[in-house]
Design an enzyme around this catalytic site. Structure first.
Site, PDB file in Angstrom:
ATOM      1  N   LYS A 178       0.870  -1.209   0.294  1.00 22.91           N
ATOM      2  CA  LYS A 178      -0.012   0.038  -0.065  1.00 22.91           C
ATOM      3  C   LYS A 178       1.000   1.255   0.123  1.00 22.91           C
ATOM      4  O   LYS A 178       1.672   1.693   0.878  1.00 22.91           O
ATOM      5  CB  LYS A 178      -1.072   0.028   1.289  1.00 22.91           C
ATOM      6  CG  LYS A 178      -1.788   1.210   1.113  1.00 22.91           C
ATOM      7  CD  LYS A 178      -2.522   1.644   2.552  1.00 22.91           C
ATOM      8  CE  LYS A 178      -1.685   3.073   3.005  1.00 22.91           C
ATOM      9  NZ  LYS A 178      -1.902   4.211   2.053  1.00 22.91           N
ATOM     10  N   GLY A 231       6.931   4.814   8.272  1.00 25.96           N
ATOM     11  CA  GLY A 231       6.235   6.335   8.144  1.00 25.96           C
ATOM     12  C   GLY A 231       6.390   6.862   9.545  1.00 25.96           C
ATOM     13  O   GLY A 231       7.326   6.747  10.337  1.00 25.96           O
ATOM     14  N   SER A 232       5.379   7.742  10.160  1.00 25.31           N
ATOM     15  CA  SER A 232       5.590   8.449  11.226  1.00 25.31           C
ATOM     16  C   SER A 232       5.352   7.842  12.406  1.00 25.31           C
ATOM     17  O   SER A 232       4.583   6.372  12.317  1.00 25.31           O
ATOM     18  CB  SER A 232       4.135   9.484  11.283  1.00 25.31           C
ATOM     19  OG  SER A 232       3.065   8.895  11.438  1.00 25.31           O
ATOM     20  N   ILE A 235       1.598   7.070  13.501  1.00 24.44           N
ATOM     21  CA  ILE A 235       1.000   6.078  12.768  1.00 24.44           C
ATOM     22  C   ILE A 235       1.439   4.534  13.072  1.00 24.44           C
ATOM     23  O   ILE A 235       0.844   3.828  13.294  1.00 24.44           O
ATOM     24  CB  ILE A 235       0.692   6.251  11.183  1.00 24.44           C
ATOM     25  CG1 ILE A 235       0.045   7.619  10.976  1.00 24.44           C
ATOM     26  CG2 ILE A 235      -0.121   5.012  10.887  1.00 24.44           C
ATOM     27  CD1 ILE A 235      -1.354   7.576  11.133  1.00 24.44           C
ATOM     28  N   GLY A 236       2.922   4.757  13.349  1.00 23.38           N
ATOM     29  CA  GLY A 236       3.655   3.442  13.791  1.00 23.38           C
ATOM     30  C   GLY A 236       2.931   2.750  14.815  1.00 23.38           C
ATOM     31  O   GLY A 236       2.897   1.532  14.908  1.00 23.38           O
ATOM     32  N   GLU A 253       9.587   1.485  10.836  1.00 24.03           N
ATOM     33  CA  GLU A 253      10.730   2.427  10.391  1.00 24.03           C
ATOM     34  C   GLU A 253       9.981   3.679  10.534  1.00 24.03           C
ATOM     35  O   GLU A 253       9.510   4.143   9.678  1.00 24.03           O
ATOM     36  CB  GLU A 253      11.097   1.889   9.100  1.00 24.03           C
ATOM     37  CG  GLU A 253      11.797   0.613   8.840  1.00 24.03           C
ATOM     38  CD  GLU A 253      13.288   0.635   9.445  1.00 24.03           C
ATOM     39  OE1 GLU A 253      13.808   1.602   9.733  1.00 24.03           O
ATOM     40  OE2 GLU A 253      13.729  -0.596   9.325  1.00 24.03           O
ATOM     41  N   CYS A 287      13.529  10.722   6.948  1.00 21.82           N
ATOM     42  CA  CYS A 287      13.766  10.024   8.238  1.00 21.82           C
ATOM     43  C   CYS A 287      14.901  10.297   8.915  1.00 21.82           C
ATOM     44  O   CYS A 287      15.157  10.473  10.149  1.00 21.82           O
ATOM     45  CB  CYS A 287      13.343   8.667   8.261  1.00 21.82           C
ATOM     46  SG  CYS A 287      14.417   7.632   7.302  1.00 21.82           S
ATOM     47  N   GLU A 386      10.370  16.240  14.842  1.00 19.57           N
ATOM     48  CA  GLU A 386      10.736  15.924  13.585  1.00 19.57           C
ATOM     49  C   GLU A 386       9.887  17.170  12.629  1.00 19.57           C
ATOM     50  O   GLU A 386       9.020  16.920  12.798  1.00 19.57           O
ATOM     51  CB  GLU A 386      10.554  14.647  13.227  1.00 19.57           C
ATOM     52  CG  GLU A 386      11.064  14.169  11.909  1.00 19.57           C
ATOM     53  CD  GLU A 386      10.363  12.993  11.291  1.00 19.57           C
ATOM     54  OE1 GLU A 386       9.345  12.412  11.438  1.00 19.57           O
ATOM     55  OE2 GLU A 386      11.313  12.221  10.872  1.00 19.57           O
TER      56      GLU A 386
HETATM   57  P1  NAP Z   1       2.367   8.611   7.609  1.00 18.68           P
HETATM   58  O1  NAP Z   1       1.332   9.652   7.767  1.00 18.68           O
HETATM   59  O2  NAP Z   1       2.763   7.861   8.848  1.00 18.68           O
HETATM   60  O3  NAP Z   1       2.127   7.585   6.466  1.00 18.68           O
HETATM   61  C1  NAP Z   1       2.826   6.372   6.390  1.00 18.68           C
HETATM   62  C2  NAP Z   1       1.856   5.300   5.643  1.00 18.68           C
HETATM   63  O4  NAP Z   1       0.857   5.012   6.650  1.00 18.68           O
HETATM   64  C3  NAP Z   1       1.117   6.047   4.454  1.00 18.68           C
HETATM   65  O5  NAP Z   1       1.100   5.070   3.425  1.00 18.68           O
HETATM   66  C4  NAP Z   1      -0.141   6.110   5.067  1.00 18.68           C
HETATM   67  O6  NAP Z   1      -1.338   6.187   4.094  1.00 18.68           O
HETATM   68  C5  NAP Z   1      -0.295   4.878   6.004  1.00 18.68           C
HETATM   69  N1  NAP Z   1      -1.510   5.267   6.874  1.00 18.68           N
HETATM   70  C6  NAP Z   1      -2.143   6.079   7.352  1.00 18.68           C
HETATM   71  N2  NAP Z   1      -2.794   5.758   8.327  1.00 18.68           N
HETATM   72  C7  NAP Z   1      -2.673   4.329   8.474  1.00 18.68           C
HETATM   73  C8  NAP Z   1      -3.138   3.366   9.459  1.00 18.68           C
HETATM   74  N3  NAP Z   1      -4.449   3.723  10.352  1.00 18.68           N
HETATM   75  N4  NAP Z   1      -2.716   2.147   9.254  1.00 18.68           N
HETATM   76  C9  NAP Z   1      -1.993   1.772   8.422  1.00 18.68           C
HETATM   77  N5  NAP Z   1      -1.392   2.669   7.708  1.00 18.68           N
HETATM   78  C10 NAP Z   1      -1.686   3.914   7.821  1.00 18.68           C
HETATM   79  O7  NAP Z   1       3.956   8.926   7.247  1.00 18.68           O
HETATM   80  P2  NAP Z   1       4.393  10.046   6.064  1.00 18.68           P
HETATM   81  O8  NAP Z   1       3.941  11.216   6.420  1.00 18.68           O
HETATM   82  O9  NAP Z   1       3.819   9.449   4.720  1.00 18.68           O
HETATM   83  O10 NAP Z   1       5.732   9.892   6.155  1.00 18.68           O
HETATM   84  C11 NAP Z   1       6.624  10.777   6.572  1.00 18.68           C
HETATM   85  C12 NAP Z   1       7.248  10.060   8.154  1.00 18.68           C
HETATM   86  O11 NAP Z   1       7.919   8.760   7.626  1.00 18.68           O
HETATM   87  C13 NAP Z   1       8.365  10.709   8.776  1.00 18.68           C
HETATM   88  O12 NAP Z   1       7.892  10.553  10.015  1.00 18.68           O
HETATM   89  C14 NAP Z   1       9.657   9.956   8.531  1.00 18.68           C
HETATM   90  O13 NAP Z   1      10.615  10.203   9.470  1.00 18.68           O
HETATM   91  C15 NAP Z   1       8.843   8.663   8.392  1.00 18.68           C
HETATM   92  N6  NAP Z   1      10.012   7.928   7.585  1.00 18.68           N
HETATM   93  C16 NAP Z   1      10.650   6.969   8.348  1.00 18.68           C
HETATM   94  C17 NAP Z   1      11.794   6.097   7.682  1.00 18.68           C
HETATM   95  C18 NAP Z   1      12.412   5.151   8.220  1.00 18.68           C
HETATM   96  O14 NAP Z   1      13.101   4.414   7.507  1.00 18.68           O
HETATM   97  N7  NAP Z   1      12.709   4.921   9.296  1.00 18.68           N
HETATM   98  C19 NAP Z   1      11.686   6.363   6.009  1.00 18.68           C
HETATM   99  C20 NAP Z   1      10.991   7.438   5.622  1.00 18.68           C
HETATM  100  C21 NAP Z   1      10.117   8.021   6.416  1.00 18.68           C
HETATM  101  P3  NAP Z   1      -1.669   7.701   3.535  1.00 18.68           P
HETATM  102  O15 NAP Z   1      -0.521   8.298   3.096  1.00 18.68           O
HETATM  103  O16 NAP Z   1      -2.474   7.130   2.305  1.00 18.68           O
HETATM  104  O17 NAP Z   1      -2.357   8.177   4.537  1.00 18.68           O
END
Ligand code: NAP
Length: 483
Positions: A178, A231-232, A235-236, A253, A287, A386
């Site tokens: 997804k 992701g964040s 949500i993680g 992650e 990230c 962040e």
């Molecule tokens: P996000 O808002 O947490 O979204 C990540 C993913 O989760 C998206 O596909 C999102 O879908 C999905 N999602 C939303 N609600 C969910 C739920 N209830 N259950 C399961 N999945 C759900 O993060 P983002 O804004 O896309 O990305 C930025 C964040 O990612 C930052 O905090 C960054 O540090 C982190 N990140 C971490 C790494 C690592 O390797 N450690 C790498 C890159 C980014 P939708 O977008 O369709 O809502």
């Protein structure tokens, strides 16, 4: 420019609009204009995708029983297919996310390197023999986990999907991907590659849907055995909780607030370049960004001057024209959030040394200036949270002990970097920094061969390297009584 890449869901080897009732719009962040639409997957589509994946990995299925050398060959064919799509994928990634084509090409190279690396693992996944009392033979088998769900963010949509797909497929799992609804397109090229390489139907499924609609149904699905979430942290935590309810494995992650620690004995030119790259690459939407610069007081002023000069020299430009070295942010709302952080920083006492706002010559799209804030203390909001944009917070430190204390005083622990020519100090920091990854005199950097992941609120589990193979396999013990 029109878009003619894939725009459907891919489930069980079929391109389909599924049960979608509405669409997701792909917006070019350099112009703010919609250029493609994709059907928004629903919970029913997630069900279909997981069912297809479960059938494809059931005992006796083609994918589970395949000779591992054949699985490796298919993954090499899959990578060949991706390579043939390089121009289309990088253009799509650049249009969807806003990153420059140069950055999209780097990202693409990391993906194909990762698939090649894990294709090599397919026939090297071994168990072990364990000495036990009595006349017995005891050994372990490593088998695929089953169905793995992969949830990717929008900052490196193609790479962060591929990073976990590659080991999961190499280990013999079936996958459901997804992508983020903000960047749904590049993930669909994995489906095209699966078709071209002849992956059995159902082994790879892609369901672009909104997280708010399909996230929970995917993570809590009974037939999902492992969730790979990037992701964040917010949500993680929810995903981790949901997976726990379902007794599924999880890799998280999450976010970061990386320190870049610069000592007076460092090569300041190299440190400037590293600090620059570590916060302004991908418009700071990383990230592992080195978003806190911990500058030793003896070189603080010189270093700030060098980093400011470097920041002010970045040409901003649209990703697809590749006329700049920093593209726009992914969306208007993301830019608003970053601008708010800058205002909060100023209100709490920080000084704007570079940037700080929207560039005067960019009236379309979501551009923002590379920004450097000085006079920051580690208790300020901009040092603790962040920001996820091109904003560097500079904190002056007096000595090694203080640098270590400030570096470790963070809820996050993803990647840290130390700049020094003192070997002993480098190793001491590598040992004492509470981070999943430490770079010395280079940042940020990682390889398909090396573990990627964080501690504290930056996540659990590891992607990349042999560690990822452990995540995507289960150990079974066999005890054979010979008496
Ligand atoms: P996000 O808002 O947490 O979204 C990540 C993913 O989760 C998206 O596909 C999102 O879908 C999905 N999602 C939303 N609600 C969910 C739920 N209830 N259950 C399961 N999945 C759900 O993060 P983002 O804004 O896309 O990305 C930025 C964040 O990612 C930052 O905090 C960054 O540090 C982190 N990140 C971490 C790494 C690592 O390797 N450690 C790498 C890159 C980014 P939708 O977008 O369709 O809502």
């Amino acid at each position: 420019m029109s878009y003619d890449g894939p725009t459907s869901l891919y489930i069980g080897g079929e391109w389909t609009d599924g049960a979608a009732e509405d669409t997701i719009e792909s917006v070019d962040p350099a112009t703010g204009e919609t250029y493609a639409t994709v059907p928004a997957a629903t919970a029913a589509d997630v069900d279909s995708a997981v069912e297809a994946a479960a059938a494809a990995v059931a005992r006796g299925s083609e994918w589970r029983s395949i000779d591992p050398r054949e699985r490796a060959a298919i993954l090499h064919d899959f990578t060949d297919a991706l390579e043939s799509m390089r121009d289309d994928v990088t253009l799509t990634e650049s249009r969807d996310n806003g990153k420059t084509l140069f950055e999209a090409k780097l990202e693409f190279g990391m993906v194909t390197d990762t698939f090649r690396y894990f294709a090599g693992w397919a026939d090297k996944i071994e168990g072990s023999q364990i000495p036990v009392p009595g006349d017995r033979v005891d050994y372990t088998l490593r088998e695929p986990v089953g169905v793995t769900a992969h949830i990717a963010p929008w900052n490196y949509p193609f790479q962060l999907s591929g990073r976990s797909l590659a080991p999961a497929l190499a280990a013999g799992n079936s996958v459901v991907l997804k992508p983020s609804a903000q960047t749904p397109l590049s993930a669909l090229y994995y489906a095209e590659a699966a078709e071209q390489a002849g992956l059995p139907d159902g082994v790879l499924n892609v369901v672009p849907g909104r997280g708010s609609t399909v996230g929970d149904p995917l993570v809590t699905h009974d037939d999902v055995d492992h969730v790979a979430f990037t992701g964040s942290t917010e949500i993680g935590k929810r995903v981790g909780g949901n997976a726990g309810e379902n007794v599924a494995d999880v890799t998280l992650e999450l976010g970061g607030k990386g320190p870049q620690i610069v000592f007076p004995d460092a090569d300041l030119e190299a440190a400037t370049q590293g600090v620059h790259y570590g916060i302004f690459m991908n418009c700071g939407q990383m990230c592992w960004a080195g978003s806190r610069l911990l500058a030793h007081e003896a070189i603080h002023d010189d270093l700030v001057e060098m980093v400011v000069e470097s920041a002010e020299s970045i040409p901003l430009g649209s990703g697809i024209d590749d006329d700049g070295r920093m593209g726009p942010m992914v969306s208007e709302s993301q830019r608003e959030e970053v601008l708010e952080y800058i205002e909060t920083g100023k209100a709490e006492g920080a000084t704007v040394a570079a940037g700080g706002g929207i560039p005067a010559d960019k009236d379309a799209g979501y551009f923002i200036e590379p920004t450097i804030l000085t006079d920051v203390t580690n208790d300020m909001t901009i040092a603790r949270e962040e920001i996820f944009g091109p904003v560097l917070s500079v904190i002056e430190v007096s000595d090694e002990q203080k640098a270590l204390e400030v570096a470790n005083d963070s809820p996050y622990g993803l990647m840290a970097c130390v700049w020094t020519s003192d070997l002993e100090r480098a190793h001491e920091f590598a040992r004492d920094l509470e981070y999943g990854m430490v770079n010395v005199n280079e940042t940020p950097n990682t390889f398909p061969q090396t573990p990627f992941g964080g501690v504290k609120e930056s996540g659990v589990g590891r992607e990349q390297g042999k560690y990822a193979i452990e995540e995507y396999t289960r150990v079974r013990n066999v005890n054979l009584n010979l008496e």
